[in-house]
Design a protein around this motif. Structure first.
Motif, PDB file in Angstrom:
ATOM      1  N   VAL B 244       1.922  -9.602  -1.749  1.00 58.74           N
ATOM      2  CA  VAL B 244       1.591  -8.501  -2.657  1.00 58.74           C
ATOM      3  C   VAL B 244       0.101  -8.543  -2.986  1.00 58.74           C
ATOM      4  CG1 VAL B 244       2.103  -7.453  -4.886  1.00 58.74           C
ATOM      5  CG2 VAL B 244       3.874  -8.777  -3.689  1.00 58.74           C
ATOM      6  N   PRO B 245      -0.636  -7.442  -2.712  1.00 60.52           N
ATOM      7  CA  PRO B 245      -2.048  -7.420  -3.102  1.00 60.52           C
ATOM      8  C   PRO B 245      -2.161  -7.227  -4.609  1.00 60.52           C
ATOM      9  CG  PRO B 245      -1.433  -5.350  -2.056  1.00 60.52           C
ATOM     10  CD  PRO B 245      -0.202  -6.208  -2.052  1.00 60.52           C
ATOM     11  N   PHE B 246      -2.663  -8.230  -5.271  1.00 58.30           N
ATOM     12  CA  PHE B 246      -2.575  -8.287  -6.733  1.00 58.30           C
ATOM     13  C   PHE B 246      -3.901  -8.006  -7.420  1.00 58.30           C
ATOM     14  CE2 PHE B 246      -1.403 -10.814 -10.655  1.00 58.30           C
ATOM     15  CZ  PHE B 246      -0.346  -9.991 -11.027  1.00 58.30           C
ATOM     16  N   THR B 247      -4.973  -7.849  -6.615  1.00 54.54           N
ATOM     17  CA  THR B 247      -6.310  -7.757  -7.202  1.00 54.54           C
ATOM     18  C   THR B 247      -6.472  -6.633  -8.240  1.00 54.54           C
ATOM     19  OG1 THR B 247      -7.062  -8.539  -5.061  1.00 54.54           O
ATOM     20  CG2 THR B 247      -8.767  -7.873  -6.624  1.00 54.54           C
ATOM     21  N   PRO B 248      -6.073  -5.392  -7.932  1.00 52.97           N
ATOM     22  CA  PRO B 248      -6.305  -4.331  -8.917  1.00 52.97           C
ATOM     23  C   PRO B 248      -5.615  -4.606 -10.253  1.00 52.97           C
ATOM     24  CG  PRO B 248      -5.716  -3.397  -6.791  1.00 52.97           C
ATOM     25  CD  PRO B 248      -5.505  -4.866  -6.683  1.00 52.97           C
ATOM     26  N   LEU B 249      -4.386  -5.078 -10.196  1.00 51.14           N
ATOM     27  CA  LEU B 249      -3.668  -5.393 -11.429  1.00 51.14           C
ATOM     28  C   LEU B 249      -4.359  -6.521 -12.185  1.00 51.14           C
ATOM     29  CD1 LEU B 249       0.186  -5.377 -10.827  1.00 51.14           C
ATOM     30  CD2 LEU B 249      -1.002  -4.540 -12.844  1.00 51.14           C
ATOM     31  N   GLN B 250      -4.717  -7.532 -11.414  1.00 51.58           N
ATOM     32  CA  GLN B 250      -5.320  -8.702 -12.021  1.00 51.58           C
ATOM     33  C   GLN B 250      -6.642  -8.340 -12.705  1.00 51.58           C
ATOM     34  OE1 GLN B 250      -5.546 -11.876  -9.241  1.00 51.58           O
ATOM     35  NE2 GLN B 250      -5.592 -13.437 -10.821  1.00 51.58           N
ATOM     36  N   LYS B 251      -7.424  -7.485 -12.037  1.00 53.48           N
ATOM     37  CA  LYS B 251      -8.702  -7.087 -12.627  1.00 53.48           C
ATOM     38  C   LYS B 251      -8.484  -6.241 -13.876  1.00 53.48           C
ATOM     39  CE  LYS B 251     -12.556  -6.664 -10.507  1.00 53.48           C
ATOM     40  NZ  LYS B 251     -13.681  -6.226  -9.662  1.00 53.48           N
ATOM     41  N   ALA B 252      -7.487  -5.357 -13.788  1.00 53.02           N
ATOM     42  CA  ALA B 252      -7.193  -4.509 -14.952  1.00 53.02           C
ATOM     43  C   ALA B 252      -6.798  -5.379 -16.140  1.00 53.02           C
ATOM     44  CB  ALA B 252      -6.081  -3.524 -14.614  1.00 53.02           C
ATOM     45  N   ILE B 253      -6.011  -6.402 -15.880  1.00 54.81           N
ATOM     46  CA  ILE B 253      -5.591  -7.293 -16.966  1.00 54.81           C
ATOM     47  C   ILE B 253      -6.804  -8.023 -17.517  1.00 54.81           C
ATOM     48  CG2 ILE B 253      -4.246  -9.357 -17.518  1.00 54.81           C
ATOM     49  CD1 ILE B 253      -2.331  -8.472 -15.181  1.00 54.81           C
ATOM     50  N   LEU B 376      -0.303   0.907 -11.100  1.00 53.65           N
ATOM     51  CA  LEU B 376      -0.867  -0.253 -10.396  1.00 53.65           C
ATOM     52  C   LEU B 376       0.235  -1.091  -9.753  1.00 53.65           C
ATOM     53  CD1 LEU B 376      -3.659  -1.327 -12.931  1.00 53.65           C
ATOM     54  CD2 LEU B 376      -3.979  -0.275 -10.692  1.00 53.65           C
ATOM     55  N   ILE B 377       1.363  -1.175 -10.450  1.00 56.49           N
ATOM     56  CA  ILE B 377       2.511  -1.900  -9.877  1.00 56.49           C
ATOM     57  C   ILE B 377       3.019  -1.162  -8.642  1.00 56.49           C
ATOM     58  CG2 ILE B 377       4.963  -2.427 -10.275  1.00 56.49           C
ATOM     59  CD1 ILE B 377       4.217  -3.398 -13.042  1.00 56.49           C
ATOM     60  N   ILE B 381       3.124  -2.586  -4.818  1.00 61.42           N
ATOM     61  CA  ILE B 381       4.360  -2.644  -4.020  1.00 61.42           C
ATOM     62  C   ILE B 381       4.206  -1.835  -2.731  1.00 61.42           C
ATOM     63  CG2 ILE B 381       6.804  -1.966  -3.990  1.00 61.42           C
ATOM     64  CD1 ILE B 381       6.869  -2.847  -6.958  1.00 61.42           C
ATOM     65  N   ASN B 382       3.555  -0.681  -2.842  1.00 61.93           N
ATOM     66  CA  ASN B 382       3.349   0.132  -1.636  1.00 61.93           C
ATOM     67  C   ASN B 382       2.494  -0.576  -0.598  1.00 61.93           C
ATOM     68  OD1 ASN B 382       4.879   2.210  -2.601  1.00 61.93           O
ATOM     69  ND2 ASN B 382       3.140   3.326  -3.475  1.00 61.93           N
ATOM     70  N   ASN B 383       1.567  -1.389  -1.064  1.00 66.88           N
ATOM     71  CA  ASN B 383       0.661  -2.062  -0.127  1.00 66.88           C
ATOM     72  C   ASN B 383       1.130  -3.470   0.247  1.00 66.88           C
ATOM     73  OD1 ASN B 383      -1.088   0.122  -0.005  1.00 66.88           O
ATOM     74  ND2 ASN B 383      -2.157  -0.531  -1.847  1.00 66.88           N
TER      75      ASN B 383
END
Lengths: 373, 413
Positions: B244-253, B376-377, B381-383
């Protein structure tokens, strides 16, 4: 605007810009870093080279990506002769080379290399001269394919054969004006060092290629990191490099069609020019590139003519744009005519697929106007 | 002369009603795991299962059997006709092989399943013992602490004799319990948790959160290497991995929420995504390597606050283990040397100095609502990439990524 100066540079095509932009948006990382995104960039660069090898039928070559042809020419010539400084070695070039070759040879001459500048009376070298000047001490021969001022085409096939047969010298060729425009009668693979640049082919400025034999050891002329076998250190510009593969592909795909179109234009232009008594066409060689039509006025300075045309939104060249001062006598014209006046009064009309016969009509009208003043 | 492997099932014997189903599953697992040994044949007899070696080397087979869940123990046995003379001869030969000119103590255990055999178990033991003492000097009987045990299993179809018994993995047949989703990080614990879930009969699919460019593909490769190490334990010798590419979520957090709540909320996001993917693949529970008190997100308060976002059970096989116990298992299953390779994973980048160890649910939700996290979730999931890892086939993630990229970059040229 009517642009007759494609020999100086061309407008980048949208496809090439798209590639450049996409790479810079998505793969802008430093290819020399360790993380995977960098490996992706490295891979894009490797793919670029692989694509070019395939398109040009190259084997056992390495492509150095440079800032342009000037750097590539310097890297090839300086890089090759550097280990031989003060060893009384001999190098050969022509008197009609681009300044980035000619002045490099002048410098090498000043630090002790023996230099032969081959005469180009007909705009091309004399093969017997070449053969006669090769010695056991000759380490480098640098001969351009298509001249950038008058469009004369050197007989590369014979040159390759003579150099290979009669010496151990390496052969370098500045192919900037011929590459992807003129159909070669030789194999690119048979030349040790080739210089090409992208901005003459509707590619981007800032990217030139030095295609070298893989096993040819060149000395660096600048020092830095390990990039490009440490011969040309500095962060690689993935976007520019990848754009080169696209530029070359597009240029090669339309090479033949463009050639015939431009040849037709050149004939049309020359027929018209022949009717103007105050104009001489500088085309002494048996083989001419249709992309370049060099003319001299009998009584008007090239610079004056250029500015006169500019007012009509028509743009032509007056010799190598890389010359420091535009007033400098054009060395090539001088070499073929031994006539200072003719050199001074020269303009260069470059043709491309973006030009039409209507453009030529307008140009010739203006020239006529100018001549009859 | 060792011509059979005798396999015994453990806990299965207790599960009477499902027994047949369980033994079938384990037998199929054994056959699948040994399919490269072409000469082998198999024979099921009640609660025992025989592998007939037909001259295949037993050593590599032993190593494979040790990794099959549901096997209680197994022995390499030799077989002869059920008559005293043949039994004595074979016993003699096996004992010689076992002692190799050393003085060793031994005992004989006889099991007489063939009730028509003329001698009782005790009589057989005595007769064989007498024969061995007579023919092999330096052999000493010790019924309490023998160096080895010579086992005789007298059956109608033949007598099986062996001196070596290996302990199996135990647990339930792989895949017999149901599917679960393993959250895997690349550290020591999560892969051990996965191993234990497999051993207890669960099928696992794994989910890994990756934060390029802050984490490298080497970190993903490490997770792949870990999962490949435990592939041999699985029913079909493979594990699916969701990256799971988590970067965008992680940065947003990281950009929006209070420092001390970053970890709590990051874990909640991971749980949410795991929960969604688990349901998509019909996994019944989430497995992870959480261990009570180990780090800030693994206090009971944190677990409660984090787990609140999922609606399937979260199983933590290692919850009460000491670190050393986990390391011991990791060492045993060969994941430890991979786990300690120094690649950052997405739990270790962006770690705040003082994470909340007792996060309040109300504060967590308040902080979390600063982010529009649902899209973002969805994007994550899509990616998500799904790859399948197979036993004995190394998956090169770097090559894979580059191939994927090449597919996307051909228009550049």
């Amino acid at each position: 605007m009517i642009y007759f100066d494609a020999t100086a540079t061309t407008k980048p095509s949208q496809e090439v810009l798209d590639t450049y932009n996409k790479v810079n948006k998505e793969y802008w990382f430093n290819p020399s870093s360790m993380y995977n995104l960098s490996v992706i960039c490295q891979n894009l660069i490797e793919q670029t080279s692989a694509n070019i090898f395939k398109m040009l039928n190259l084997k056992d070559k390495f492509i150095y990506y440079t800032s342009g042809a000037t750097e590539a020419n310097n890297m090839a010539i300086m890089g090759l002769v550097k280990p031989y400084i003060n060893q009384n070695k001999h190098i050969i070039t022509t008197e009609i080379e681009h300044p980035s070759v000619y002045n490099t040879f002048k410098y090498l001459e000043s630090i002790g290399f023996k230099v032969t500048y081959l005469k180009c009376k007909n705009g091309i070298i004399n093969l017997d001269d070449l053969k006669a000047s090769l010695t056991k001490d000759t380490i480098l021969v640098s001969i351009m394919w298509v001249n950038n001022i008058i469009g004369s085409i050197n007989p590369m096939k014979d040159i390759i054969e003579i150099v290979k047969k009669n010496s151990h010298a390496k052969l370098h060729s500045d192919m900037v004006q011929g590459f992807a425009k003129i159909k070669p009668d030789f194999a690119f693979n048979d030349i040790d060092l080739i210089t090409i640049t992208m901005h003459k082919l509707e590619g981007l400025k800032g990217i030139g290629l030095l295609i070298s034999n893989k096993n040819l050891k060149l000395e660096p002329i600048i020092y830095g990191g390990h990039q490009q076998l440490a011969l040309r250190p500095g962060t690689l510009d993935t976007g520019l490099i990848v754009s080169a593969a696209k530029t070359i592909r597009l240029a090669l795909e339309k090479q033949d069609a463009s050639y015939y179109y431009v040849q037709d234009l050149a004939n049309y232009l020359k027929n018209k020019l022949n009717k103007l008594p105050f104009i001489i066409i500088n085309a002494p060689s048996p083989l001419q590139s249709p992309y370049i039509v060099s003319i001299s006025f009998t009584n008007i300075k090239g610079e004056t003519a250029m500015h006169y045309l500019e007012k009509a939104d028509i743009y032509v060249g007056i010799g190598s744009a890389c010359n420091e001062k535009i007033q400098t006598l054009e060395r090539t014209i001088l070499a073929i005519s031994l006539d200072k006046e003719r050199a001074n009064n020269m303009i260069r009309i470059s043709l491309s697929t973006h030009n039409t016969k209507e453009d030529i009509d307008l140009l010739v009208n203006k020239l006529q106007e100018l001549g009859s003043k | 002369m060792e011509d059979h492997i005798l396999i015994r099932y453990g806990e299965l014997s207790l599960k009477k009603s499902n027994r047949k189903q369980f033994t079938m599953r384990i037998e199929n697992h054994i056959k699948r795991a040994l399919k490269d040994f072409k000469a082998l044949t198999f024979e099921a007899r009640g609660m025992r299962f025989y592998i007939i070696l037909n001259n295949e080397d037993s050593l590599p087979i032993v190593e494979i059997l040790k990794k099959i869940p549901g096997i209680y123990s197994f022995s390499i046995v030799s077989r002869c006709q059920s008559n005293l003379e043949d039994i004595c001869k074979l016993a003699h030969q096996l004992v010689l092989e076992q002692i190799k000119d050393k003085v060793q103590t031994f005992k004989i255990e006889t099991h007489r399943a063939d009730k028509n055999f003329p001698l009782t178990s005790l009589e057989i033991t005595k007769e064989v013992g007498r024969y061995l003492f007579k023919t092999i000097p330096g052999l000493i009987a010790d019924v309490h602490h023998p160096d080895f045990t010579l086992s005789l299993d007298v059956r109608v179809e033949g007598t099986f004799i062996y001196t070596k018994t290996y302990l199996g993995l135990g647990g339930f047949p792989a895949g017999s319990i149901g599917k679960t989703m393993l959250m895997i990080s690349g550290g020591i614990d999560s892969v051990v948790a996965g191993y234990m879930a497999i051993k207890k009969g669960m099928t696992i699919e794994a989910i890994h959160f990756s934060s390029p460019p802050y984490t490298s593909d080497m970190a993903v490769q490490k997770v792949i290497d870990l999962l490949e190490t435990i592939c041999p334990y699985t029913e079909y010798l493979n594990i699916n991995l969701y990256i799971v590419p988590f970067t965008p979520l992680q940065k947003a957090i990281y950009d929006n929420v209070r420092d001390d709540y970053v970890i709590t909320i990051m874990r909640r996001m991971m749980y949410r995504i795991s929960n969604i993917i688990a349901k998509k693949i019909n996994a019944l529970a989430i497995i992870n390597g959480e261990n009570i008190g180990q780090v800030a997100s693994q206090t009971l308060e944190s677990m409660a606050t984090i787990e609140e976002v999922v609606d399937i059970p979260v199983i933590r096989p290692l919850a009460t283990y000491d670190k050393q116990e986990i390391v011991n298992i990791a060492t045993k299953i060969n994941t430890y040397p991979i786990s300690i390779l120094p690649y950052e994973d997405c739990c270790t980048v962006f770690v705040p100095k003082h994470p909340q160890i007792k996060p309040k649910l109300s504060s967590t939700i308040q902080e979390e609502n600063k982010i529009a996290y649902l899209p973002l979730i969805d994007e994550a999931i899509n990616n998500t990439q799904r790859i399948t890892l197979k036993n004995k086939q190394h998956f090169n993630y770097l090559e894979y990524s580059i191939n994927m990229l090449n597919k996307n970059t051909s228009e550049l040229f």
